[in-house]
Motif scaffolding. Structure first.
Motif, PDB file in Angstrom:
ATOM      1  N   MET A 167      14.613  62.749  58.931  1.00  0.00           N
ATOM      2  CA  MET A 167      15.057  63.158  60.261  1.00  0.00           C
ATOM      3  C   MET A 167      15.030  61.977  61.236  1.00  0.00           C
ATOM      4  O   MET A 167      15.926  61.822  62.075  1.00  0.00           O
ATOM      5  N   ALA A 168      14.013  61.136  61.137  1.00  0.00           N
ATOM      6  CA  ALA A 168      13.907  59.967  62.021  1.00  0.00           C
ATOM      7  C   ALA A 168      15.103  59.032  61.835  1.00  0.00           C
ATOM      8  O   ALA A 168      15.654  58.501  62.804  1.00  0.00           O
ATOM      9  N   ASN A 169      15.507  58.849  60.590  1.00  0.00           N
ATOM     10  CA  ASN A 169      16.652  57.981  60.326  1.00  0.00           C
ATOM     11  C   ASN A 169      17.941  58.585  60.879  1.00  0.00           C
ATOM     12  O   ASN A 169      18.835  57.848  61.329  1.00  0.00           O
ATOM     13  N   ALA A 170      18.046  59.920  60.869  1.00  0.00           N
ATOM     14  CA  ALA A 170      19.216  60.579  61.464  1.00  0.00           C
ATOM     15  C   ALA A 170      19.208  60.407  62.983  1.00  0.00           C
ATOM     16  O   ALA A 170      20.257  60.164  63.600  1.00  0.00           O
ATOM     17  N   GLU A 171      18.044  60.538  63.603  1.00  0.00           N
ATOM     18  CA  GLU A 171      17.921  60.299  65.047  1.00  0.00           C
ATOM     19  C   GLU A 171      18.381  58.879  65.382  1.00  0.00           C
ATOM     20  O   GLU A 171      19.137  58.662  66.339  1.00  0.00           O
ATOM     21  N   ALA A 172      17.934  57.921  64.592  1.00  0.00           N
ATOM     22  CA  ALA A 172      18.299  56.524  64.826  1.00  0.00           C
ATOM     23  C   ALA A 172      19.795  56.314  64.640  1.00  0.00           C
ATOM     24  O   ALA A 172      20.436  55.582  65.412  1.00  0.00           O
ATOM     25  N   GLU A 173      20.360  56.951  63.628  1.00  0.00           N
ATOM     26  CA  GLU A 173      21.795  56.842  63.385  1.00  0.00           C
ATOM     27  C   GLU A 173      22.594  57.334  64.587  1.00  0.00           C
ATOM     28  O   GLU A 173      23.573  56.710  65.003  1.00  0.00           O
ATOM     29  N   GLY A 174      22.162  58.449  65.154  1.00  0.00           N
ATOM     30  CA  GLY A 174      22.836  58.974  66.329  1.00  0.00           C
ATOM     31  C   GLY A 174      22.703  58.059  67.529  1.00  0.00           C
ATOM     32  O   GLY A 174      23.671  57.827  68.271  1.00  0.00           O
ATOM     33  N   ALA A 175      21.509  57.514  67.732  1.00  0.00           N
ATOM     34  CA  ALA A 175      21.282  56.624  68.885  1.00  0.00           C
ATOM     35  C   ALA A 175      22.121  55.361  68.779  1.00  0.00           C
ATOM     36  O   ALA A 175      22.594  54.828  69.791  1.00  0.00           O
ATOM     37  N   ARG A 176      22.311  54.874  67.559  1.00  0.00           N
ATOM     38  CA  ARG A 176      23.076  53.632  67.362  1.00  0.00           C
ATOM     39  C   ARG A 176      24.550  53.778  67.698  1.00  0.00           C
ATOM     40  O   ARG A 176      25.262  52.776  67.825  1.00  0.00           O
ATOM     41  N   GLN A 177      25.031  55.010  67.846  1.00  0.00           N
ATOM     42  CA  GLN A 177      26.439  55.221  68.206  1.00  0.00           C
ATOM     43  C   GLN A 177      26.705  54.939  69.679  1.00  0.00           C
ATOM     44  O   GLN A 177      27.858  54.834  70.103  1.00  0.00           O
ATOM     45  N   THR A 178      25.639  54.836  70.463  1.00  0.00           N
ATOM     46  CA  THR A 178      25.781  54.546  71.894  1.00  0.00           C
ATOM     47  C   THR A 178      25.971  53.046  72.088  1.00  0.00           C
ATOM     48  O   THR A 178      25.213  52.245  71.530  1.00  0.00           O
ATOM     49  N   PRO A 179      26.984  52.637  72.845  1.00  0.00           N
ATOM     50  CA  PRO A 179      27.248  51.200  73.034  1.00  0.00           C
ATOM     51  C   PRO A 179      26.043  50.452  73.601  1.00  0.00           C
ATOM     52  O   PRO A 179      25.265  50.995  74.383  1.00  0.00           O
ATOM     53  N   ASP A 180      25.898  49.216  73.162  1.00  0.00           N
ATOM     54  CA  ASP A 180      24.857  48.304  73.676  1.00  0.00           C
ATOM     55  C   ASP A 180      23.459  48.888  73.522  1.00  0.00           C
ATOM     56  O   ASP A 180      22.617  48.769  74.418  1.00  0.00           O
ATOM     57  N   THR A 181      23.221  49.536  72.397  1.00  0.00           N
ATOM     58  CA  THR A 181      21.918  50.156  72.146  1.00  0.00           C
ATOM     59  C   THR A 181      21.270  49.531  70.917  1.00  0.00           C
ATOM     60  O   THR A 181      21.890  49.417  69.859  1.00  0.00           O
ATOM     61  N   GLU A 182      20.030  49.138  71.075  1.00  0.00           N
ATOM     62  CA  GLU A 182      19.230  48.584  69.978  1.00  0.00           C
ATOM     63  C   GLU A 182      18.191  49.632  69.592  1.00  0.00           C
ATOM     64  O   GLU A 182      17.426  50.096  70.433  1.00  0.00           O
ATOM     65  N   VAL A 183      18.169  50.013  68.333  1.00  0.00           N
ATOM     66  CA  VAL A 183      17.298  51.099  67.880  1.00  0.00           C
ATOM     67  C   VAL A 183      16.283  50.580  66.871  1.00  0.00           C
ATOM     68  O   VAL A 183      16.631  49.867  65.921  1.00  0.00           O
ATOM     69  N   THR A 184      15.039  50.946  67.073  1.00  0.00           N
ATOM     70  CA  THR A 184      13.945  50.594  66.173  1.00  0.00           C
ATOM     71  C   THR A 184      13.310  51.874  65.650  1.00  0.00           C
ATOM     72  O   THR A 184      13.091  52.815  66.411  1.00  0.00           O
ATOM     73  N   VAL A 185      13.019  51.902  64.359  1.00  0.00           N
ATOM     74  CA  VAL A 185      12.329  53.044  63.749  1.00  0.00           C
ATOM     75  C   VAL A 185      10.956  52.587  63.283  1.00  0.00           C
ATOM     76  O   VAL A 185      10.837  51.634  62.504  1.00  0.00           O
ATOM     77  N   LYS A 186       9.925  53.256  63.784  1.00  0.00           N
ATOM     78  CA  LYS A 186       8.557  52.934  63.374  1.00  0.00           C
ATOM     79  C   LYS A 186       7.775  54.229  63.162  1.00  0.00           C
ATOM     80  O   LYS A 186       8.218  55.308  63.545  1.00  0.00           O
ATOM     81  N   ARG A 187       6.609  54.103  62.556  1.00  0.00           N
ATOM     82  CA  ARG A 187       5.768  55.269  62.298  1.00  0.00           C
ATOM     83  C   ARG A 187       4.364  55.018  62.833  1.00  0.00           C
ATOM     84  O   ARG A 187       3.977  53.867  63.082  1.00  0.00           O
ATOM     85  N   VAL A 188       3.627  56.106  63.016  1.00  0.00           N
ATOM     86  CA  VAL A 188       2.240  55.979  63.444  1.00  0.00           C
ATOM     87  C   VAL A 188       1.361  55.828  62.202  1.00  0.00           C
ATOM     88  O   VAL A 188       1.756  56.217  61.106  1.00  0.00           O
ATOM     89  N   PRO A 189       0.163  55.274  62.359  1.00  0.00           N
ATOM     90  CA  PRO A 189      -0.692  55.031  61.193  1.00  0.00           C
ATOM     91  C   PRO A 189      -1.142  56.321  60.517  1.00  0.00           C
ATOM     92  O   PRO A 189      -1.350  57.353  61.159  1.00  0.00           O
ATOM     93  N   GLU A 190      -1.314  56.231  59.199  1.00  0.00           N
ATOM     94  CA  GLU A 190      -1.877  57.333  58.426  1.00  0.00           C
ATOM     95  C   GLU A 190      -3.392  57.349  58.621  1.00  0.00           C
ATOM     96  O   GLU A 190      -4.034  56.298  58.680  1.00  0.00           O
ATOM     97  N   LEU A 191      -3.963  58.535  58.740  1.00  0.00           N
ATOM     98  CA  LEU A 191      -5.415  58.676  58.912  1.00  0.00           C
ATOM     99  C   LEU A 191      -6.105  59.181  57.655  1.00  0.00           C
ATOM    100  O   LEU A 191      -7.321  59.090  57.534  1.00  0.00           O
ATOM    101  N   ILE A 192      -5.346  59.730  56.723  1.00  0.00           N
ATOM    102  CA  ILE A 192      -5.929  60.268  55.497  1.00  0.00           C
ATOM    103  C   ILE A 192      -6.337  59.101  54.597  1.00  0.00           C
ATOM    104  O   ILE A 192      -5.528  58.201  54.344  1.00  0.00           O
ATOM    105  N   PRO A 193      -7.566  59.074  54.095  1.00  0.00           N
ATOM    106  CA  PRO A 193      -7.975  57.997  53.178  1.00  0.00           C
ATOM    107  C   PRO A 193      -7.017  57.905  51.992  1.00  0.00           C
ATOM    108  O   PRO A 193      -6.513  58.915  51.510  1.00  0.00           O
ATOM    109  N   GLU A 194      -6.756  56.677  51.541  1.00  0.00           N
ATOM    110  CA  GLU A 194      -5.708  56.460  50.541  1.00  0.00           C
ATOM    111  C   GLU A 194      -5.921  57.260  49.263  1.00  0.00           C
ATOM    112  O   GLU A 194      -4.965  57.818  48.713  1.00  0.00           O
ATOM    113  N   ASP A 195      -7.156  57.354  48.779  1.00  0.00           N
ATOM    114  CA  ASP A 195      -7.380  58.097  47.539  1.00  0.00           C
ATOM    115  C   ASP A 195      -7.050  59.577  47.707  1.00  0.00           C
ATOM    116  O   ASP A 195      -6.443  60.199  46.828  1.00  0.00           O
TER     117      ASP A 195
END
Length: 202
Positions: free
Chosen positions: A19-47
């Motif tokens: 869904m985030a990538n779709a949001e970014a795809e839509g935003a990039r259709q606006t002229p002169d727009t720079e779009v960055t996709v990032k995520r927040v850190p995971e809190l669940i221990p890796e194991d």
């Protein structure tokens, strides 16, 4: 004048990443727009995360709280946890106290999208409860207006509302975003980018 948009999300199994990538795809259709996709850190221990199937190989880099003022608009994505945002997103937002104190996010455009397991699993409450935090930080909130035809789709079960885009993952996570849900997300991304562009130009 370049408008900078951040799509900032948490995704446990990959639905919100799509869904985030779709949001970014839509935003990039606006002229002169720079779009960055990032995520927040995971809190669940890796194991434990590996044990329960958390998708740890997401390509989006992890965001830093201090970078948020660089953007003109931020589209936040969080799955629902009992009608609210996830702990991972809450933890990230709870670190924005200095930005709040300095007024660094006042006037930015903020918007939210989400994912639930079921059709009535808290999509609207997750988004509207998220709005409280955005209002405290001074964001100008954007939703999805009814000019988005996907909101009027009565031919299928679908996520999305005037509050924001959404997808239905099913209890076992086996359902992936439909084309209608992705279309709403793309619309939302474009809508936020256009609003941010207008505000910046004003």
């Amino acid at each position: 004048m370049t408008t900078r948009i951040l799509v900032l999300y948490y995704s446990m199994y990959g639905h919100m990443e799509v869904m985030a990538n779709a949001e970014a795809e839509g935003a990039r259709q606006t002229p002169d727009t720079e779009v960055t996709v990032k995520r927040v850190p995971e809190l669940i221990p890796e194991d434990r995360a590996l044990e329960v199937g958390v998708k740890l190989d997401q390509p989006a880099p992890v965001a830093e709280v201090e970078e948020l003022p660089q953007y003109d608009g931020i589209i936040f994505g969080s799955p629902t946890r009992f009608g609210n945002m996830t702990a991972q997103m809450r933890n990230f937002l709870d670190q924005t106290g200095r930005l709040w104190l300095n007024g660094d996010l006042i006037g930015k455009v903020g918007s939210v999208f989400t994912s639930t397991a079921t059709q009535h699993g808290g999509q609207e409450t997750t988004i509207t409860s998220f709005h409280s935090t955005l209002l405290h930080l001074g964001f100008v909130i954007a939703g999805v207006p009814y000019s988005c035809s996907g909101l009027l789709n009565m031919d299928e079960i679908t996520g999305g509302s005037p509050y924001g885009a959404g997808t239905l993952a099913r209890g076992d996570g086996s359902r992936w975003p439909s084309e209608n849900e992705l279309a709403i997300a793309r619309f939302q991304g474009g809508h936020v980018a256009e609003l941010a562009r207008k505000l910046k130009g004003a």
